[in-house]
Write a protein that holds these residues in place. Sequence first.
Motif, mmCIF file in Angstrom:
data_model
loop_
_atom_site.group_PDB
_atom_site.id
_atom_site.type_symbol
_atom_site.label_atom_id
_atom_site.label_comp_id
_atom_site.label_asym_id
_atom_site.label_seq_id
_atom_site.Cartn_x
_atom_site.Cartn_y
_atom_site.Cartn_z
ATOM 1 N N ALA A 21 0.998 -1.229 0.154
ATOM 2 C CA ALA A 21 -0.101 0.135 0.068
ATOM 3 C C ALA A 21 0.911 1.270 0.023
ATOM 4 C CB ALA A 21 -0.944 0.002 1.164
ATOM 5 N N ASP A 22 0.718 2.142 -1.132
ATOM 6 C CA ASP A 22 1.368 3.331 -1.215
ATOM 7 C C ASP A 22 0.436 4.591 -1.161
ATOM 8 O OD1 ASP A 22 3.578 1.609 -1.299
ATOM 9 O OD2 ASP A 22 3.689 2.094 -3.536
ATOM 10 N N PHE A 23 0.913 5.831 -0.658
ATOM 11 C CA PHE A 23 -0.020 7.060 -0.861
ATOM 12 C C PHE A 23 0.850 8.013 -2.022
ATOM 13 C CE2 PHE A 23 -1.779 7.377 3.759
ATOM 14 C CZ PHE A 23 -2.770 6.663 3.595
ATOM 15 N N TRP A 24 0.216 8.448 -2.720
ATOM 16 C CA TRP A 24 0.962 9.377 -3.709
ATOM 17 C C TRP A 24 -0.116 10.557 -3.824
ATOM 18 C CZ3 TRP A 24 -2.782 10.982 -7.484
ATOM 19 C CH2 TRP A 24 -3.666 10.270 -7.720
ATOM 20 N N GLY A 25 0.689 11.776 -4.331
ATOM 21 C CA GLY A 25 0.010 13.185 -4.508
ATOM 22 C C GLY A 25 0.389 13.736 -5.655
ATOM 23 N N VAL A 26 -0.273 14.848 -6.226
ATOM 24 C CA VAL A 26 0.223 15.555 -7.293
ATOM 25 C C VAL A 26 -0.228 16.943 -6.917
ATOM 26 C CG1 VAL A 26 0.428 16.141 -9.793
ATOM 27 C CG2 VAL A 26 0.171 13.804 -8.976
ATOM 28 N N THR A 27 0.603 17.843 -7.069
ATOM 29 C CA THR A 27 0.293 19.247 -7.191
ATOM 30 C C THR A 27 0.289 19.765 -8.501
ATOM 31 O OG1 THR A 27 0.884 19.447 -4.794
ATOM 32 C CG2 THR A 27 0.831 21.677 -6.204
ATOM 33 N N PHE A 28 -0.695 20.295 -9.239
ATOM 34 C CA PHE A 28 -0.845 20.945 -10.428
ATOM 35 C C PHE A 28 -0.680 22.710 -10.230
ATOM 36 C CE2 PHE A 28 -2.705 17.131 -11.373
ATOM 37 C CZ PHE A 28 -1.927 16.350 -12.249
ATOM 38 N N THR A 82 -4.323 6.499 -3.469
ATOM 39 C CA THR A 82 -3.548 5.363 -2.839
ATOM 40 C C THR A 82 -3.299 4.494 -4.149
ATOM 41 O OG1 THR A 82 -3.425 3.574 -1.228
ATOM 42 C CG2 THR A 82 -5.606 3.971 -2.665
ATOM 43 N N ALA A 83 -2.198 3.609 -4.101
ATOM 44 C CA ALA A 83 -2.013 2.366 -5.232
ATOM 45 C C ALA A 83 -1.799 1.219 -4.390
ATOM 46 C CB ALA A 83 -0.689 2.969 -5.713
ATOM 47 N N ARG A 84 -2.197 0.145 -4.831
ATOM 48 C CA ARG A 84 -1.996 -1.243 -4.346
ATOM 49 C C ARG A 84 -1.251 -2.109 -5.111
ATOM 50 N NH1 ARG A 84 -5.001 -0.652 0.911
ATOM 51 N NH2 ARG A 84 -4.804 1.600 1.048
ATOM 52 N N TYR A 85 -0.513 -3.014 -4.784
ATOM 53 C CA TYR A 85 0.257 -3.827 -5.930
ATOM 54 C C TYR A 85 0.723 -5.158 -4.916
ATOM 55 C CZ TYR A 85 4.106 -1.981 -3.121
ATOM 56 O OH TYR A 85 5.021 -1.683 -2.091
ATOM 57 N N PHE A 86 1.113 -6.012 -5.767
ATOM 58 C CA PHE A 86 1.650 -7.369 -5.199
ATOM 59 C C PHE A 86 3.079 -7.678 -5.557
ATOM 60 C CE2 PHE A 86 -3.005 -8.050 -5.034
ATOM 61 C CZ PHE A 86 -3.051 -8.505 -3.631
ATOM 62 N N GLU A 87 3.624 -6.961 -6.502
ATOM 63 C CA GLU A 87 4.946 -7.256 -7.221
ATOM 64 C C GLU A 87 5.583 -5.974 -7.289
ATOM 65 O OE1 GLU A 87 6.062 -9.954 -7.806
ATOM 66 O OE2 GLU A 87 4.241 -11.355 -7.673
ATOM 67 N N TYR A 138 5.496 10.670 -3.948
ATOM 68 C CA TYR A 138 5.062 9.106 -3.963
ATOM 69 C C TYR A 138 5.609 8.548 -2.692
ATOM 70 C CZ TYR A 138 3.692 4.619 -5.549
ATOM 71 O OH TYR A 138 3.125 3.433 -5.656
ATOM 72 N N GLU A 139 4.740 8.028 -1.636
ATOM 73 C CA GLU A 139 5.208 7.564 -0.271
ATOM 74 C C GLU A 139 4.764 6.227 -0.294
ATOM 75 O OE1 GLU A 139 4.336 8.200 4.558
ATOM 76 O OE2 GLU A 139 3.247 9.328 2.968
ATOM 77 N N SER A 140 5.967 5.357 -0.148
ATOM 78 C CA SER A 140 5.650 3.935 -0.087
ATOM 79 C C SER A 140 5.278 3.367 1.496
ATOM 80 C CB SER A 140 6.998 2.940 -0.291
ATOM 81 O OG SER A 140 7.255 3.193 -1.826
#
Length: 398
Positions: A186-193, A262-267, A297-299
């Motif tokens: 599980a990661d968090f991400w954010g973008v400022t435009f 948020t982003a989710r992954y197994f690999e 991007y925060e792991s």
Amino acid sequence: MNPAILDEIRRFEPELAAIRQDIHAHPETRFEEHRTAGIVAEKLRGWGLDVTEGVGVTGVVGTLQGNRPGQRAIGLRADMDALFMTEETGLPHASTVPGKMHGCGHDGHTAMLLGAAKFLAGKRDFAGTVHFIFQPAEEAGTGARAMLKDGLFDRFPCDAVYGLHNSPGLPVGQFATRPGPILAGADFWGVTFTGTGGHGGAAPHLATDATVVLGHFLLGVQTIVARNLSPVESGAVSVGFVQGGTAESPNVMPSSVVVRGTARYFETATQDTIKRRLRELAEGLAAVHGCTAELRYESLCPPTVNDAEKVQSACAAAAALVGADKVGEVALSTGGEDFAFMLREKPGAFMRIGNGVAADGSCHNLHTPLYDFNDEILALGAAYWSSLVQQELGLADT
């Protein structure tokens, strides 16, 4: 089967319910679990355990030595923190803290592990050591790392470590787990435009509009999994926060807008693809519209991966209480759990315990304002922990 453990723990289940409801009424979020940790430490000391406080800021570890000789040691872990959300249950023990509630059942997890500590403290006929690990800040994905950084397994050596989580929708009396991956990274991400902003009524043509970039980006995010991962791969990218401008001045085009998700992954390769595509979409779309983009991007935590041998021990412990037919294999989930950090250090297993389902098949899911932990499973959860000690360290039959 060994229902005697469960029968004995049920005698003090009302005490566990009182502890659970008290913690529920006074929720504490990440690294602020001082009151909860104090309750845990007081109970453990009262039952004769060696107690260490302040492990990983607000974590607590209770240590219990068996009466029979043995060198093996296992860790049993429960999380203590609450969520930043408003409770709507209207229950007598509902949260008394505005904007905070135990919406994931960590109050119940804490009470169940305390129940096991009380039972085992009165029956030390096992060989080796049990460390009861009460962890802070699971919801932030930082509590397990904080305890490990504070020397958790150096100070409290463990040959294996186990976790337990309640599952709404899984009937009371049932357990479920699986070998290998069980939960996603599980990661968090954010973008400022950032653009120039401007007058939305008189001179929108003179502005570089960050909201236009945001609009295209929100749609583009939905293509990352569908058009960059193989159909047989698993992943998720979702938006959970958007902010820009001022509600009181809708005629002002904001000079910057923020989106987080948020982003989710197994690999690891999937994680790399998601991060790369988020950056490419953000920077490419911003450039097309004369704006700039900054990605953060925060792991948070890696995938939760169970050890196959320890899964067998966990399933045997549950089956001894409820029968093998009530212990199943849970589906792979893209939920995240920072217990994963402990499983990277030690072999172990993460088990699910049924929190119940209504007669019509409905339930209040985790992280929702109407959720409440089911006190009917407190004794069962405590008995599972105790049965696990029997499996691992040879607790004598009661």
